[in-house]
Design an enzyme around this catalytic site. Structure first.
Site, PDB file in Angstrom:
ATOM      1  N   THR A 141      14.313  -0.832  -5.182  1.00  0.00           N
ATOM      2  CA  THR A 141      13.479  -1.573  -6.140  1.00  0.00           C
ATOM      3  C   THR A 141      12.769  -0.555  -7.031  1.00  0.00           C
ATOM      4  O   THR A 141      13.329  -0.123  -8.037  1.00  0.00           O
ATOM      5  CB  THR A 141      12.489  -2.497  -5.423  1.00  0.00           C
ATOM      6  OG1 THR A 141      11.765  -1.761  -4.427  1.00  0.00           O
ATOM      7  CG2 THR A 141      13.214  -3.664  -4.758  1.00  0.00           C
ATOM      8  N   THR A 174       9.670   0.875   7.874  1.00  0.00           N
ATOM      9  CA  THR A 174       9.508   0.993   6.438  1.00  0.00           C
ATOM     10  C   THR A 174       9.959  -0.298   5.779  1.00  0.00           C
ATOM     11  O   THR A 174      10.099  -1.317   6.435  1.00  0.00           O
ATOM     12  CB  THR A 174      10.281   2.207   5.902  1.00  0.00           C
ATOM     13  OG1 THR A 174       9.988   2.355   4.535  1.00  0.00           O
ATOM     14  CG2 THR A 174      11.762   2.060   6.116  1.00  0.00           C
ATOM     15  N   ASN A 378       2.271  -0.992 -10.393  1.00  0.00           N
ATOM     16  CA  ASN A 378       1.918  -2.218  -9.667  1.00  0.00           C
ATOM     17  C   ASN A 378       1.074  -3.186 -10.480  1.00  0.00           C
ATOM     18  O   ASN A 378       0.954  -4.359 -10.133  1.00  0.00           O
ATOM     19  CB  ASN A 378       1.201  -1.846  -8.366  1.00  0.00           C
ATOM     20  CG  ASN A 378       2.173  -1.305  -7.355  1.00  0.00           C
ATOM     21  OD1 ASN A 378       2.915  -2.061  -6.743  1.00  0.00           O
ATOM     22  ND2 ASN A 378       2.200   0.009  -7.198  1.00  0.00           N
TER      23      ASN A 378
END
Length: 383
Positions: A141, A174, A378
């Site tokens: 991603t 993770t 973000n």
């Protein structure tokens, strides 16, 4: 690098179209898994926590671009449909197909796209370096690089790929990790070995302090190499997972530095673990490392709120990097070596070492610095 496809019996394929990717990995054997402890769990997590109890996998289907998280019963049903799509293409039992997703939370899967992508890549499954690269890229991603690890021992191999860059403070593993070995091992022993390896690797990686809704590590053992001593396999599995975890930390969103925190002299390994993860996860420590400021007070202050018991007046601290190592605090007292400490922070990798002088416990954790780029990534993640 060849990692999972260096293990006998493993084939892989992948496709990435814009932000939507799909990976297929086929390998039959005993299996184990570790999952996120976030109670806001994605559909595939809820599904696989039950199915992995069978102790066997024959394949994994994994998509990127949509996390299929916070999607209710529809999300669980869609995860089951993903398994069925892969099973149909590969002529397998859907109950033996692992499912994982990553991407934007609270979006529904595009099942027609997943079906189409799976149909196109299933014939491309290969036991080759290029095949596993395509699978590793398919699950990325915000990752900037693929993550591969291979550990070879006399008579057996452990290989793994994973993805992860942000939303990393895993109370399990993770973001997504797929590990394979040719060892012959029972599902129960494999689960025990994976639990130990995860505790000392993925569980000690902190990028930003957020635990994902989708964290999972699958481990499948094909048995092609036969039985090996359990302690040797567990050590190799841990080494493989540590390598992957370090790569996740190094590729943290917006990161410019990999941070390794070594804690020794704690009352136990668990307390050393608490301190190491608290220090590497501290925003104040992360920003100090980014600014190349040897602010050892932030390091000890973070250790002090970890929950571990120690006397701050007995703590010693070192900072190392760029071929330099400087003592910044000796038994609670500031040293005069801050110029060397500052110079040691200039490189790509930084090591912080703490001696708590409270016992024999030791642990290592990994993370990265915190930069303006993290906010940029973000702040606009869904738009």
């Amino acid at each position: 690098m060849q990692s999972i496809c260096s293990v006998d019996g493993v084939t892989a394929a992948g496709i990435k179209e814009g932000k939507y990717g799909l990976a297929l990995i086929k390998a039959e054997g005993t299996a184990a898994a570790a999952f996120t402890k976030n109670i806001a769990r994605a559909g595939p997590i809820i599904l696989m926590q039950e199915r992995i109890k069978r102790g066997r996998l024959a394949a994994i289907i994994s998509n990127s671009g949509c996390a299929n998280a916070l999607t209710g019963q529809r999300g669980i049903d869609n995860a089951g449909e993903m398994a069925s799509i892969a099973a149909e293409e590969l002529s397998l039992d859907p109950l033996e197909v692992g499912v994982a997703s990553t991407g934007v939370i609270s979006r529904y899967l595009d099942l027609p796209l997943i079906r189409d992508q799976c149909h196109r890549i299933a014939p491309l499954l290969e036991h080759s370096p290029s095949a596993e690269i395509s699978a590793a890229k398919a699950i990325m991603t915000t990752d900037l690089v693929e993550k591969h690890s291979r550990v070879t021992r006399e008579g057996f191999t452990v290989g793994g790929i994973c993805k992860g860059s942000g939303m990393i403070a895993p109370n399990m593993g993770t973001m997504l990790g797929y590990v394979y070995t040719d060892v012959e091992i029972s599902a129960s022993d494999l689960q025990t070995a994976l639990k130990t390896a995860v505790k000392r690797s993925f569980n000690r990686v902190v990028v930003d302090g957020d635990t994902s809704t989708n964290d999972v590590v699958f481990c499948t053992a094909t048995g092609a190499a036969g039985k090996v001593p359990l302690n040797e396999f567990t050590a190799a599995l841990e080494e493989c997972c540590v390598s992957l975890g370090r790569q996740v930390a190094s590729d943290g969103e917006g990161a410019t530095k990999l941070i390794e925190v070594i804690v020794r002299g704690a009352r136990s390994e668990d307390e050393a673990d608490l301190v190491a993860r608290t220090v590497v996860g501290s925003p104040l420590v992360k920003t100090a490392i980014y600014g190349e400021d040897p602010n050892w007070g932030r390091i000890v202050a973070a250790a002090g709120r970890s929950g571990a018991e120690f006397d701050p007046e007995k703590v010693s601290c070192w900072i190392a990097g760029s071929g330099l190592k400087a003592a910044v605090c000796e038994r609670g007292v500031l040293t005069e070596d801050l110029s060397t400490a500052k110079a040691s922070l200039a490189g790509r990798e930084v090591q912080i070492e703490l001696d708590l002088a409270a016992g024999n416990g030791k642990a290592i954790a990994w993370g990265c610095d915190l930069t303006e780029k993290y906010v940029e990534i973000n702040g606009k993640y869904t738009t």
